[in-house]
Design an enzyme around this catalytic site. Structure first.
Site, PDB file in Angstrom:
ATOM      1  N   ASP A   1       0.861  -1.185   0.000  1.00  0.00           N
ATOM      2  CA  ASP A   1       0.000   0.000   0.000  1.00  0.00           C
ATOM      3  C   ASP A   1       0.905   1.245   0.000  1.00  0.00           C
ATOM      4  O   ASP A   1       2.122   1.158   0.189  1.00  0.00           O
ATOM      5  CB  ASP A   1      -0.959  -0.014   1.203  1.00  0.00           C
ATOM      6  CG  ASP A   1      -2.191   0.858   0.964  1.00  0.00           C
ATOM      7  OD1 ASP A   1      -2.162   1.702   0.049  1.00  0.00           O
ATOM      8  OD2 ASP A   1      -3.184   0.714   1.697  1.00  0.00           O
TER       9      ASP A   1
ATOM     10  N   GLU B   1     -10.586   6.910   4.451  1.00  0.00           N
ATOM     11  CA  GLU B   1      -9.516   6.353   5.293  1.00  0.00           C
ATOM     12  C   GLU B   1      -9.550   6.933   6.712  1.00  0.00           C
ATOM     13  O   GLU B   1     -10.625   7.169   7.261  1.00  0.00           O
ATOM     14  CB  GLU B   1      -8.161   6.541   4.593  1.00  0.00           C
ATOM     15  CG  GLU B   1      -8.172   5.870   3.215  1.00  0.00           C
ATOM     16  CD  GLU B   1      -6.814   5.807   2.547  1.00  0.00           C
ATOM     17  OE1 GLU B   1      -5.807   5.590   3.235  1.00  0.00           O
ATOM     18  OE2 GLU B   1      -6.773   5.955   1.315  1.00  0.00           O
TER      19      GLU B   1
HETATM   20  C1  BGC Z   1      -5.179   3.140   0.370  1.00  0.00           C
HETATM   21  C2  BGC Z   1      -5.384   2.076  -0.682  1.00  0.00           C
HETATM   22  C3  BGC Z   1      -5.301   2.677  -2.054  1.00  0.00           C
HETATM   23  C4  BGC Z   1      -3.992   3.397  -2.204  1.00  0.00           C
HETATM   24  C5  BGC Z   1      -3.787   4.004  -3.578  1.00  0.00           C
HETATM   25  C6  BGC Z   1      -3.974   4.007   0.082  1.00  0.00           C
HETATM   26  O1  BGC Z   1      -3.952   5.130   0.906  1.00  0.00           O
HETATM   27  O2  BGC Z   1      -5.043   2.527   1.632  1.00  0.00           O
HETATM   28  O3  BGC Z   1      -6.611   1.432  -0.471  1.00  0.00           O
HETATM   29  O4  BGC Z   1      -5.443   1.675  -3.024  1.00  0.00           O
HETATM   30  O5  BGC Z   1      -3.917   4.440  -1.245  1.00  0.00           O
HETATM   31  O6  BGC Z   1      -4.520   5.146  -3.768  1.00  0.00           O
END
Ligand code: BGC
Length: 610
Positions: A274, A472
């Site tokens: 990630d 998030e």
């Molecule tokens: C998230 C992921 C996402 C990634 C790319 C991260 O902050 O946890 O779910 O795919 O960013 O944008």
């Protein structure tokens, strides 16, 4: 679909290519940058295997053609061939987690929590297929979806990315969604990525990126379960999770990444980290890189710091702290996926059949989204059979979420944290616009708080309330000492200490304006239908008490017409909560099967007209 990864002729091609590659070329394949941090020249010079768009990171005017042009330039750079460079097509990744929702004009589907309530695996396949078409329209090949999180605490800001608190329910969607995206890995297919491996939805207090405390049996039963059908369906990539398991970061966890996922469960594709996910393994980035590679991550989302990442991997290999066999294993997996997906045979993005396709944001896809909205709505209360409504009724519409397509789409729509207006969501209908289309005598309150309601003029009211968009950790509800969020992307200058979304799940405290709006109307004797827009079940006892009918609409996306379809009785309610509904704010961690299970509405609850 696993067959393509096992196809001997593909394996042969991979081995032949691997045999020609230098160390720099191999490390480049393992590296993914963000579009704002690398030019096509960088892709060529550093042999980068992949580029991504973070949430809201969009080229040009954010039209499909802008995306195709961008991808064309990256693709061309990756396909350059001379003595120092091998032609290996780049794979571009996006967060198309509810439709290709970064892109202006895309069809925005309900977030996963609503899809969970729809309880319809067949529909998931059609949603995923429509999403695949809208991704292909932009010249992109890969989406970081579906999320297979099993959210166990409604405080978590990513609860809406979870289909259900019930692992079996999530598992029942995994194969359908992957099949819809990947299909036969032909022209209409997209590479899927299940995430976040593993235990993302199980952290203590529901803290994003926190620690999941569980025995291995508990972890398997709750959080690993949904990954089996996805792997069985041949999912090509898996994303590692930010969270820790019993205090150890998943990104550095060899048992979870290599022994369990790859060896025991037989996952043959590649693991992507990630966003800067390895950075948290160790305070020393050099050590973090070594541990991440050795634990079994194959491709690294190192959006800004990719040059340092590359340098460190090279030093580790030279020092013998990363074995060449581990590098080869990672690159083999990446090339295998690229070959299995047919990427080497595809023409440049601008020449692909689906690029700039007219179906992007078109009526056919919007019809699927509207169907999903209809099926996701959960009727929690309907006194005096107020619903369904008559289309000629004099309806008064109010509430801050009544005419706001941004709010009804939620996070990960056009911008990472979502948007707050109608204009940013090109196409679709707000709930007000949908009501207006059905009921010519409806009026929108001139005041969000509905103070102008008038019993002489209005037979009833529809009040649309709830949360604003978030994504998030910024969506966490945090209580006590864990009250700050320390994360974000420094690309957009987000790297700050931020406040979480709230400190309680009780809507009347979080958004007192909503209860005030309902009361302004109900106290005049006008019956109120409440439509709640939210990424999780909220404590709404007071709002329920003040309303005659109450509908949980989750985060329905761009197609407000799905809401009016059901409110006016053209379709019946069929959604059932895929999360237990809390009665009190302090029992956010309330799940089916718990001892003392006493929710306000149990998992699987939902009224209907019939
Ligand atoms: C998230 C992921 C996402 C990634 C790319 C991260 O902050 O946890 O779910 O795919 O960013 O944008």
């Amino acid at each position: 679909m696993t067959s393509k990864l096992q196809d001997p002729s593909i394996k042969q091609k991979v081995e032949a290519l691997l045999g020609q590659m230098t160390l720099d070329q191999k490390i480049g394949q393992m590296t993914q940058s963000e579009r704002m941090c690398c030019t096509p020249e960088d892709v060529k010079n550093f042999h980068l295997g992949s580029v991504l768009s973070g949430g809201g990171s969009c080229p040009g005017d954010n039209k499909p053609s802008d995306w195709v042009d961008m991808n064309d330039a990256y693709w061309e750079a990756s396909m350059f061939a001379d003595d120092n460079h091998l032609a290996i097509p780049l794979i571009y990744g996006v967060d198309a987690i509810h439709g290709n929702s970064n892109v202006a004009g895309a069809t925005v589907f309900p977030h996963n929590i609503g899809l969970g309530a729809a309880n319809d695996p067949e529909l998931m396949e059609r949603i995923a297929r429509a999403t695949a078409h809208e991704i292909l329209a932009t010249g992109v090949e890969w989406t970081f979806a579906p999320t297979l999180a099993v959210a166990r605490n409604d405080h978590w800001g990513r609860t809406y990315e979870s289909y259900s608190e019930n692992p079996e329910h999530v598992a029942s969607y995994a194969a359908s969604f992957v099949r819809g995206l990947q299909g036969d890995l032909g022209e209409e297919s997209i590479v899927a990525c299940v995430k976040h491996w593993v235990g993302d939805g199980g952290t203590t207090h529901g803290i994003d990126q926190g620690n999941t405390v569980a025995t291995i049996d508990e972890l398997r039963k709750t959080h690993v379960t949904p990954y089996y059908p996805a792997i069985e369906e041949g999912v090509l990539t898996v994303m590692a999770s930010f969270n820790s398991w019993n205090g150890e970061k998943c990104h550095g966890h060899k048992y979870l990444l290599t022994e369990l996922l790859k060896e025991e469960m037989g996952f043959e594709g590649y693991i992507i980290s990630d966003w800067d996910g390895i950075d948290y393994i160790s305070e020393d980035y050099y050590q973090a890189v070594g541990r991440g590679v050795n634990a079994g991550i194959d491709m690294f989302m190192a959006p800004e710091g990719w040059r340092t990442f590359i340098k460190h991997v090279r030093s580790h290999v030279n020092a013998g702290t990363i074995a060449m066999s581990r590098i080869d294993d990672a690159v083999r997996r990446i090339l295998l996926v690229k070959h299995a997906y047919g990427l080497f045979e595809k023409p440049r993005p601008a020449e692909r059949a689906w690029s700039n396709h007219a179906s992007f944001g078109g009526a056919e896809h919007r019809a699927v989204a509207r169907e999903a909205v209809r099926k996701s709505l959960v009727l929690l209360k309907n006194e005096n059979a107020l619903l369904p409504l008559k289309k000629d009724a004099r309806i008064f519409v109010a509430g801050k979420n009544a005419d706001n397509r941004g709010h009804q789409c939620g996070g990960f729509t056009v911008a990472w944290q979502g948007v707050n207006d109608n204009q940013s969501i090109v196409g679709g209908t707000s709930i007000w616009e949908a009501i207006q289309a059905e009921a010519p005598n409806a009026i929108l309150s001139s005041d969000v708080l509905g103070k102008d309601a008038d019993p002489a003029q209005h037979d009833l009211a529809i009040v649309v309330i709830g949360e604003r968009p978030y994504a998030e950790g910024m969506g966490d509800v945090r209580t006590g000492g864990n009250s700050k969020i320390e994360r974000g992307s420094s690309i957009e200058g987000f790297m700050k200490v931020l406040d979480p979304y709230g400190h309680t799940l009780e809507l009347a405290e979080m958004h007192p304006e909503d209860l005030a709006t309902i009361k302004n109307i109900s106290k005049k004797g006008i019956p109120v239908v409440v439509v709640l827009i939210s990424g999780r079940p909220l404590v709404v006892n007071q709002e329920l008490a003040e309303s005659t009918s109450f509908v949980a609409a989750w985060l329905p996306g761009s197609e407000g017409r799905g809401v009016s379809d059901v409110l006016f009785g053209d379709y019946d309610f069929q959604g059932k909560t895929s999360f237990s509904w809390p009665k009190r704010p302090h029992i956010a961690e309330l799940n089916l099967g718990d001892a003392d299970y006493a929710p306000l509405f149990p998992y699987g609850f939902g009224l209907s007209y019939s």
